[in-house]
Design a protein around this motif. Structure first.
Motif, PDB file in Angstrom:
ATOM      1  N   GLU A  22      79.648  45.471  50.638  1.00 42.61           N
ATOM      2  CA  GLU A  22      78.759  44.505  49.990  1.00 42.61           C
ATOM      3  C   GLU A  22      77.295  44.809  50.292  1.00 42.61           C
ATOM      4  OE1 GLU A  22      80.053  40.725  51.374  1.00 42.61           O
ATOM      5  OE2 GLU A  22      81.875  40.696  50.107  1.00 42.61           O
ATOM      6  N   THR A  23      77.016  45.204  51.529  1.00 42.33           N
ATOM      7  CA  THR A  23      75.640  45.542  51.908  1.00 42.33           C
ATOM      8  C   THR A  23      75.153  46.757  51.128  1.00 42.33           C
ATOM      9  OG1 THR A  23      75.930  44.649  54.132  1.00 42.33           O
ATOM     10  CG2 THR A  23      74.144  46.224  53.823  1.00 42.33           C
ATOM     11  N   ASN A  24      75.999  47.787  51.031  1.00 43.20           N
ATOM     12  CA  ASN A  24      75.622  48.984  50.288  1.00 43.20           C
ATOM     13  C   ASN A  24      75.494  48.705  48.798  1.00 43.20           C
ATOM     14  OD1 ASN A  24      75.553  51.737  51.918  1.00 43.20           O
ATOM     15  ND2 ASN A  24      77.051  50.413  52.896  1.00 43.20           N
ATOM     16  N   ASP A  25      76.381  47.868  48.267  1.00 41.59           N
ATOM     17  CA  ASP A  25      76.295  47.514  46.849  1.00 41.59           C
ATOM     18  C   ASP A  25      74.974  46.816  46.544  1.00 41.59           C
ATOM     19  OD1 ASP A  25      78.714  48.628  46.151  1.00 41.59           O
ATOM     20  OD2 ASP A  25      79.827  46.745  46.193  1.00 41.59           O
ATOM     21  N   ARG A  26      74.569  45.903  47.417  1.00 42.05           N
ATOM     22  CA  ARG A  26      73.288  45.218  47.211  1.00 42.05           C
ATOM     23  C   ARG A  26      72.124  46.205  47.249  1.00 42.05           C
ATOM     24  NH1 ARG A  26      75.651  41.181  50.501  1.00 42.05           N
ATOM     25  NH2 ARG A  26      74.555  42.006  52.340  1.00 42.05           N
ATOM     26  N   LEU A  27      72.197  47.155  48.185  1.00 39.28           N
ATOM     27  CA  LEU A  27      71.150  48.170  48.285  1.00 39.28           C
ATOM     28  C   LEU A  27      71.073  48.987  47.001  1.00 39.28           C
ATOM     29  CD1 LEU A  27      69.075  49.817  49.991  1.00 39.28           C
ATOM     30  CD2 LEU A  27      71.010  51.229  50.737  1.00 39.28           C
ATOM     31  N   PHE A  28      72.228  49.470  46.528  1.00 40.32           N
ATOM     32  CA  PHE A  28      72.243  50.245  45.293  1.00 40.32           C
ATOM     33  C   PHE A  28      71.770  49.412  44.107  1.00 40.32           C
ATOM     34  CE2 PHE A  28      75.844  52.961  47.224  1.00 40.32           C
ATOM     35  CZ  PHE A  28      74.945  53.899  47.697  1.00 40.32           C
TER      36      PHE A  28
ATOM     37  N   LEU B  16      91.273  49.774  50.626  1.00 38.28           N
ATOM     38  CA  LEU B  16      89.906  49.269  50.483  1.00 38.28           C
ATOM     39  C   LEU B  16      88.888  50.394  50.658  1.00 38.28           C
ATOM     40  CD1 LEU B  16      90.015  45.876  52.439  1.00 38.28           C
ATOM     41  CD2 LEU B  16      89.397  46.163  50.034  1.00 38.28           C
ATOM     42  N   THR B  17      89.150  51.262  51.612  1.00 40.13           N
ATOM     43  CA  THR B  17      88.269  52.400  51.852  1.00 40.13           C
ATOM     44  C   THR B  17      88.224  53.310  50.633  1.00 40.13           C
ATOM     45  OG1 THR B  17      88.834  52.337  54.205  1.00 40.13           O
ATOM     46  CG2 THR B  17      87.811  54.349  53.381  1.00 40.13           C
ATOM     47  N   ALA B  18      89.393  53.671  50.126  1.00 38.19           N
ATOM     48  CA  ALA B  18      89.456  54.555  48.953  1.00 38.19           C
ATOM     49  C   ALA B  18      88.817  53.912  47.732  1.00 38.19           C
ATOM     50  CB  ALA B  18      90.914  54.926  48.668  1.00 38.19           C
ATOM     51  N   GLN B  19      89.069  52.611  47.533  1.00 32.43           N
ATOM     52  CA  GLN B  19      88.529  51.939  46.356  1.00 32.43           C
ATOM     53  C   GLN B  19      87.011  51.849  46.411  1.00 32.43           C
ATOM     54  OE1 GLN B  19      90.375  51.081  43.623  1.00 32.43           O
ATOM     55  NE2 GLN B  19      88.328  50.873  42.749  1.00 32.43           N
ATOM     56  N   SER B  20      86.465  51.661  47.601  1.00 34.07           N
ATOM     57  CA  SER B  20      85.008  51.604  47.710  1.00 34.07           C
ATOM     58  C   SER B  20      84.379  52.930  47.289  1.00 34.07           C
ATOM     59  CB  SER B  20      84.590  51.250  49.142  1.00 34.07           C
ATOM     60  OG  SER B  20      84.900  52.289  50.037  1.00 34.07           O
ATOM     61  N   VAL B  21      85.002  54.032  47.690  1.00 30.99           N
ATOM     62  CA  VAL B  21      84.486  55.346  47.302  1.00 30.99           C
ATOM     63  C   VAL B  21      84.628  55.544  45.793  1.00 30.99           C
ATOM     64  CG1 VAL B  21      84.784  57.834  47.569  1.00 30.99           C
ATOM     65  CG2 VAL B  21      84.948  56.338  49.572  1.00 30.99           C
ATOM     66  N   ARG B  22      85.775  55.156  45.241  1.00 26.62           N
ATOM     67  CA  ARG B  22      85.956  55.277  43.785  1.00 26.62           C
ATOM     68  C   ARG B  22      84.924  54.450  43.032  1.00 26.62           C
ATOM     69  NH1 ARG B  22      91.730  55.430  45.158  1.00 26.62           N
ATOM     70  NH2 ARG B  22      91.826  53.148  45.047  1.00 26.62           N
ATOM     71  N   ASP B  23      84.652  53.249  43.528  1.00 21.82           N
ATOM     72  CA  ASP B  23      83.690  52.377  42.850  1.00 21.82           C
ATOM     73  C   ASP B  23      82.286  52.963  42.884  1.00 21.82           C
ATOM     74  OD1 ASP B  23      85.679  50.569  42.270  1.00 21.82           O
ATOM     75  OD2 ASP B  23      85.176  49.182  43.895  1.00 21.82           O
ATOM     76  N   TRP B  24      81.884  53.508  44.029  1.00 18.52           N
ATOM     77  CA  TRP B  24      80.550  54.111  44.111  1.00 18.52           C
ATOM     78  C   TRP B  24      80.458  55.338  43.217  1.00 18.52           C
ATOM     79  CZ3 TRP B  24      80.621  53.486  50.107  1.00 18.52           C
ATOM     80  CH2 TRP B  24      80.199  52.196  50.431  1.00 18.52           C
ATOM     81  N   ASN B  25      81.490  56.169  43.198  1.00 16.91           N
ATOM     82  CA  ASN B  25      81.469  57.336  42.328  1.00 16.91           C
ATOM     83  C   ASN B  25      81.418  56.928  40.856  1.00 16.91           C
ATOM     84  OD1 ASN B  25      81.584  58.977  44.572  1.00 16.91           O
ATOM     85  ND2 ASN B  25      83.763  59.411  44.410  1.00 16.91           N
ATOM     86  N   ALA B  26      82.140  55.863  40.499  1.00 16.25           N
ATOM     87  CA  ALA B  26      82.116  55.369  39.116  1.00 16.25           C
ATOM     88  C   ALA B  26      80.731  54.842  38.757  1.00 16.25           C
ATOM     89  CB  ALA B  26      83.165  54.280  38.919  1.00 16.25           C
ATOM     90  N   ARG B  27      80.071  54.183  39.707  1.00 13.96           N
ATOM     91  CA  ARG B  27      78.707  53.689  39.477  1.00 13.96           C
ATOM     92  C   ARG B  27      77.787  54.857  39.110  1.00 13.96           C
ATOM     93  NH1 ARG B  27      74.881  49.799  41.979  1.00 13.96           N
ATOM     94  NH2 ARG B  27      76.592  48.826  43.152  1.00 13.96           N
ATOM     95  N   PHE B  28      77.846  55.930  39.913  1.00  9.89           N
ATOM     96  CA  PHE B  28      76.974  57.072  39.666  1.00  9.89           C
ATOM     97  C   PHE B  28      77.370  57.792  38.379  1.00  9.89           C
ATOM     98  CE2 PHE B  28      76.955  57.062  44.539  1.00  9.89           C
ATOM     99  CZ  PHE B  28      75.916  56.162  44.576  1.00  9.89           C
ATOM    100  N   ARG B  29      78.664  57.840  38.076  1.00  7.28           N
ATOM    101  CA  ARG B  29      79.104  58.489  36.844  1.00  7.28           C
ATOM    102  C   ARG B  29      78.563  57.742  35.624  1.00  7.28           C
ATOM    103  NH1 ARG B  29      82.847  62.080  34.206  1.00  7.28           N
ATOM    104  NH2 ARG B  29      82.055  61.935  32.077  1.00  7.28           N
ATOM    105  N   ASP B  30      78.551  56.426  35.648  1.00  4.30           N
ATOM    106  CA  ASP B  30      77.992  55.649  34.544  1.00  4.30           C
ATOM    107  C   ASP B  30      76.525  56.005  34.317  1.00  4.30           C
ATOM    108  OD1 ASP B  30      80.362  54.354  34.015  1.00  4.30           O
ATOM    109  OD2 ASP B  30      79.837  52.525  35.107  1.00  4.30           O
ATOM    110  N   ILE B  31      75.788  56.143  35.413  1.00  2.68           N
ATOM    111  CA  ILE B  31      74.378  56.526  35.301  1.00  2.68           C
ATOM    112  C   ILE B  31      74.249  57.904  34.666  1.00  2.68           C
ATOM    113  CG2 ILE B  31      72.307  57.108  36.623  1.00  2.68           C
ATOM    114  CD1 ILE B  31      73.181  54.977  38.674  1.00  2.68           C
ATOM    115  N   LEU B  32      75.067  58.843  35.124  1.00  8.53           N
ATOM    116  CA  LEU B  32      75.007  60.205  34.601  1.00  8.53           C
ATOM    117  C   LEU B  32      75.417  60.271  33.133  1.00  8.53           C
ATOM    118  CD1 LEU B  32      76.483  62.140  37.654  1.00  8.53           C
ATOM    119  CD2 LEU B  32      74.081  62.036  36.940  1.00  8.53           C
ATOM    120  N   ASP B  33      76.375  59.448  32.720  1.00 14.91           N
ATOM    121  CA  ASP B  33      76.754  59.399  31.308  1.00 14.91           C
ATOM    122  C   ASP B  33      75.571  58.963  30.444  1.00 14.91           C
ATOM    123  OD1 ASP B  33      79.369  60.250  31.642  1.00 14.91           O
ATOM    124  OD2 ASP B  33      80.199  58.237  31.775  1.00 14.91           O
ATOM    125  N   GLY B  34      74.821  57.971  30.931  1.00 18.42           N
ATOM    126  CA  GLY B  34      73.648  57.520  30.200  1.00 18.42           C
ATOM    127  C   GLY B  34      72.584  58.601  30.104  1.00 18.42           C
TER     128      GLY B  34
END
Length: 206
Positions: A63-69, A127-145
């Protein structure tokens, strides 16, 4: 924040600092209890065991990292309508945040769990794996744009480019701590920024 919530937060802060300093295996519930000035019953009122503590530490960390991003990438979008320029600005802001940490980045809780995954139950590992997948998906969305407007100059898998940011940050945290050079994290983020700029910028006409 009520007294119970404050106590719970204090436990999480103490446990996270200990885990980042020496790992989960070397962090005991007893030392967390002692530093928090609690009784055992007081600790177990909040967390039934070490896995429960790990789950809440992980949720708090994510949650802390998500807020930062959220804050950093929203600021980038505010400063430029072009997705490439917005991402480059955001990466510069991220590097500046990392450089402002007085003693360098304290470490990555995700990495700490990954290195000692046998200590944890399935829920913590997922939870650990999902957090990494979620962050990678966040960056992938940016790269798609970005790619929709600025096609990459090389044939690359954008999933790998998205993954690369997490790899760069976690790897730089380890290197900066190992070599006692906190500025390495900032420099590695800026190098990733340069790679993104070269990958998506149009070739100069000469």
């Amino acid at each position: 924040m009520g007294k119970g919530e404050a106590t719970r937060e204090r436990i999480l802060e103490i446990a996270e600092a200990a885990v980042l300093a020496k790992g989960f295996g070397a962090t005991s519930i007893e030392e967390v209890i002692a530093e928090a000035h609690l009784t055992k019953s007081g600790f177990f009122y909040h967390f039934k065991d070490k896995n429960a503590l790990a789950r809440e530490m992980l949720r708090r960390y994510v949650e802390t990292n998500d807020r930062l991003f959220d804050d950093i990438f929203a600021r980038g979008r505010e400063l430029s309508d072009d997705p490439l320029q917005a991402f480059l600005i955001s990466l510069k802001l991220l590097a500046e945040v990392m450089a402002d940490l007085p003693s360098g980045h304290p470490g990555c809780l995700i990495a700490s769990i990954c290195y000692q995954e046998r200590l944890f139950d399935r829920e913590v590992r997922e939870l650990t794996a999902q957090s990494v997948r979620d962050w990678n998906a966040r960056f992938r969305d940016i790269l798609d744009g970005i790619a929709a407007i600025h096609p990459p100059r090389e044939a690359v898998d954008l999933d790998d480019v998205a993954d690369m940011l997490s790899c760069v940050v976690d790897g730089a945290i380890i290197m900066s701590k190992t070599l006692n050079d906190p500025r390495r994290l900032e420099r590695q983020i800026m190098l990733y920024r340069s790679c993104i700029k070269l990958l998506f910028s149009a070739p100069s006409l000469s």
